[in-house]
Design an enzyme around this catalytic site. Structure first.
Site, short mmCIF file in Angstrom:
data_model
loop_
_atom_site.label_atom_id
_atom_site.label_comp_id
_atom_site.label_asym_id
_atom_site.label_seq_id
_atom_site.Cartn_x
_atom_site.Cartn_y
_atom_site.Cartn_z
N ASP A 129 0.83 -1.21 0.00
CA ASP A 129 0.00 0.00 0.00
C ASP A 129 0.86 1.26 0.00
O ASP A 129 0.53 2.25 -0.66
CB ASP A 129 -0.92 -0.03 1.22
CG ASP A 129 -2.15 0.86 1.03
OD1 ASP A 129 -2.46 1.18 -0.14
OD2 ASP A 129 -2.79 1.21 2.02
N ASP A 158 -9.15 -1.65 2.72
CA ASP A 158 -8.77 -1.30 4.09
C ASP A 158 -9.74 -1.92 5.08
O ASP A 158 -9.33 -2.45 6.13
CB ASP A 158 -8.74 0.22 4.24
CG ASP A 158 -7.79 0.88 3.26
OD1 ASP A 158 -6.75 0.27 2.96
OD2 ASP A 158 -8.09 1.98 2.77
#
Length: 492
Positions: free
Chosen positions: A280, A412
């Site tokens: 990420d 997420d």
């Protein structure tokens, strides 16, 4: 004759005096005072080069005439408005303080609900506690050994394969979006949503009925699943209530998290959590990261990303995705003209936009102003106030808060829930609670950094780092310590 001419001169002088006073009154409404040619020259402000301070209400006299100095509150005092740039900066700071805490709470609630749904499912439905010897195709190494070294390299290999697949699919998505293959992307997301809302939700419902020993016939199950899936597809990919859309996105994230928890090997899951956090960082912050390119491309086109990938705290996707009208997004200060009816009449607004009254007032002000330097200065100030380039855009309606919403990717939600759900599968509620709190703390810090840097930031690294730290600390230090103290009947 001389008396008549004197009377005429006196009348003309009174007329000129009244005209000048009228101009001064018109100019004073916008914060200006007239500069008469018969008076000493004045600036209204004095800038000091030493500290760049502005002294309002002072006047520089030509020739040192002391009589030209204004008295406080007198006619010669000049009032200057606060600079526009400073006022806008102050307004933006106030808005950030006002909406910052609000949106933190608006993200804490859905994230907490998603994690609680996963934890409750893990604790009540035994189906998701073990894989049963079945694994995902992306994890060819199953860790079926007791040797730690073999488990470690199996976990690293599985994590590398899975993260590599995520990278390839993300690049593929970016290429599709860059070349405007919107129909293919929508079809891809619709198929994924169908799988989660119909297939995996049906499996979850069956296991939930078995866990609570609730009998139900196939007709009722089919009716429930059909309505549940159709409403979810419509609210996510077309039009629907904001709350309904958010609820379905939370449910989809929880379903995906339960699938990962069930079918991923134990060590592989922890390696994937750490690796996906590092990925990420690369995908969002590096100059050529795929997620960074995707976000920047959407911003350049003034488009919103796909609702099946993004959770928005206050954004109604029925405007941005269903209508697909980029002109409406780019020109937010204009309203379309209302259509006329059969008699040629229009609505109460007369077919004009919301700024018509302001432009009309501006026109009347300019048309009624007299031909003088002071009145022209007043009209110029009014035009500057009504200039769209200098005036802050007004919202279309009462949904002005929607544009300030914070957006969080569904990935997420999924990995937050995977971490907490896996921690709860061991039955240690102290560790589970510690991971829960750690993820919320990391999310709060991420939102603080978002308010500081004002650009897209990865939401996984801080929260996942805190979650892993709290998990291993609580699991290997706190829990053995408290268990030993409880066995010795020592209470603190």
């Amino acid at each position: 004759m001389e008396s008549d001419s004197a009377a005429d001169d006196l009348a003309r002088a009174d007329e000129n005096t009244s005209l000048m006073e009228g101009d001064q009154a018109a100019a004073a409404e916008v914060g200006f005072k007239p500069n008469s040619a018969d008076k000493k020259s004045s600036t209204g402000t004095s800038l000091q080069a030493g500290n760049c301070s502005t002294d309002y209400g002072t006047r520089s006299s030509v020739g040192g005439d002391e009589d030209s100095r204004p008295t406080p509150g007198g006619e010669g005092e000049v009032r200057r408005p606060q600079p526009r740039v400073q006022q806008q900066d102050q307004d933006e700071e106030d808005e950030m303080l006002k909406y910052g805490a609000k949106h933190v709470i608006m993200l804490f609630v859905p994230v907490s609900l998603c994690m609680l749904l996963v934890v409750a499912s893990i604790s009540k439905v035994t189906y998701y506690q073990s894989s049963g010897g079945v694994y995902l195709i992306y994890t060819p190494f199953h860790e079926e050994t007791d040797q730690a070294g073999i488990k470690l390299w199996n976990a690293l290999a599985n994590a590398a394969i899975l993260i590599g697949i995520v990278l390839v699919m993300t690049i593929f998505l970016v290429l599709l979006y860059k070349y405007r293959c919107y129909k293919f992307i929508h079809g891809w997301l619709i198929v994924a949503s169908l799988m989660l809302l119909f297939v995996f939700s049906l499996i979850y419902l069956q296991e939930l009925l078995v866990a609570f020993n609730i009998p139900m016939d196939y007709i009722t199950v089919s009716f429930i699943m059909w309505n549940f899936g159709v409403v979810g597809m419509v609210s996510i990919h077309w039009k629907g209530s904001l709350r309904v859309q958010q609820a379905y996105l939370i449910i989809i994230s929880a379903m995906a998290a339960l699938i990962f928890i069930k079918y991923l090997p134990e060590w592989t899951l922890w390696m994937i959590l750490g690796g996906i956090a590092l990925y990420d960082l690369f995908a969002v912050l590096t100059p050529h990261g795929p997620l960074k390119i995707l976000v920047e491309t959407a911003q350049d086109r003034n488009e919103s990303l796909f609702p099946a990938l993004i959770y928005s705290s206050t954004m109604m996707w029925i405007v941005n995705m269903a209508d697909a009208d980029p002109e409406r997004q780019s020109h937010t200060s204009q309203q379309p003209l209302a259509p006329a009816d059969e008699e040629g009449e229009v609505d109460d607004n007369g077919g004009f936009d919301t700024n018509f009254s302001q432009r009309q007032d501006d026109y009347e002000q300019r048309s009624t102003s007299v031909n003088s330097d002071d009145a022209r200065a007043a009209a110029s100030a009014l035009r500057q106030e009504n200039d769209p380039s200098t005036r802050r855009p007004q919202p279309l309606d009462d949904d002005d808060d929607e544009e300030r919403g914070v957006k969080l990717g569904l990935g997420d939600f999924i990995f937050y829930s995977v971490l907490v759900g896996k921690a709860s599968s061991y039955g240690d509620w102290t560790t589970t609670l510690a991971c829960f709190v750690a993820i919320l703390i990391g999310l709060c810090l991420t939102l603080i950094l978002l308010a500081i840097f004002k650009k897209a930031l990865p939401a996984l690294p801080i929260s996942i780092a805190f979650g892993l730290l709290f998990y291993f600390t609580s699991s290997f230090l706190v829990f053995p310590f408290t268990d030993f103290m409880a066995s010795e009947q020592v209470f603190i």
